[in-house]
Scaffold this motif. Sequence first.
Motif, short mmCIF file in Angstrom:
data_model
loop_
_atom_site.label_atom_id
_atom_site.label_comp_id
_atom_site.label_asym_id
_atom_site.label_seq_id
_atom_site.Cartn_x
_atom_site.Cartn_y
_atom_site.Cartn_z
N LYS A 1 12.43 -26.21 1.65
CA LYS A 1 13.81 -26.10 2.13
C LYS A 1 14.10 -27.13 3.21
CE LYS A 1 13.77 -21.09 1.34
NZ LYS A 1 13.91 -19.76 1.96
N THR B 1 8.91 -24.06 -3.32
CA THR B 1 10.22 -24.40 -2.78
C THR B 1 10.04 -25.05 -1.43
OG1 THR B 1 11.28 -22.54 -3.91
CG2 THR B 1 12.47 -23.53 -2.07
N GLU C 1 12.72 -27.83 -5.54
CA GLU C 1 12.20 -26.67 -6.26
C GLU C 1 11.30 -27.15 -7.40
OE1 GLU C 1 15.30 -23.30 -6.75
OE2 GLU C 1 16.43 -25.18 -6.76
N LYS D 1 9.21 -25.46 -10.60
CA LYS D 1 9.12 -24.20 -11.34
C LYS D 1 8.15 -24.33 -12.51
CE LYS D 1 13.95 -22.96 -10.33
NZ LYS D 1 15.27 -22.56 -10.94
#
Length: 234
Positions: free
Chosen positions: A25, A23, A3, A5
């Motif tokens: 995954k 993001t 992640e 941010k």
Amino acid sequence: MLEVKNLVAGYGTIPVLRDVSLTAKAGEILLIGGENGAGKSTLMRAIAGFNKPDSGEILLDGKAIGGIAPEKVAQSGLRLVLDGHRVFPELSVFDNLRMGAAARRGDRAGFNNAVEEIYSVFPILKEKQKLYARDLSGGQQQMLALGQAFIAQPKVLLCDEPSMGLAQALLPPILAFLRRWAQTGTAVVIVEQHLAVTAPYADRAMIIERGQVKFSCLASELDEKLNAPAVAAE
């Protein structure tokens, strides 16, 4: 899972990235595109620890890794394969693959199995396993760099311009390999300019423009998004 941010990063006092979030995954491929100078490689280097962020967060499985040394980032389970085929030129192909095994000491059987898998995907590396890496073509060195990363079995793989210096025909086999690799549970992030070739192998896509995220979407929607007519500001 990776992640990012609200990342702000650059070089010294020169800002390149502004408020970038993403993001990646496990089990998915995220494709990042954009023009030269958009900030794509700066983003990869900041995530991998080579550029210290000015602000924002970088999290790997919820643990902050932003600003720590690159070797510590690698130890936490993230691997960056840079453009330009960064291998060890004075080592053989096989010894280069062994360099990827530092994170799996004591797992000789796992290493041997991983090497055989690399050889099955890229037979030319088996054929040339005793040659110095410097004697490989650019495309073969890219395969070798990916092989090193595969043997390390990172949680997150960052791949910066895998097509750099390659014949166009070599890119699809490499992308197919990354697709299969992601399906084993690794989060894969690919920075690439050949979007039309790469998008079919990806799950999601993001376009960076002038250091900011222009848009993100499903990879299957990328062509439509890129070719949508601009909406004039009111």
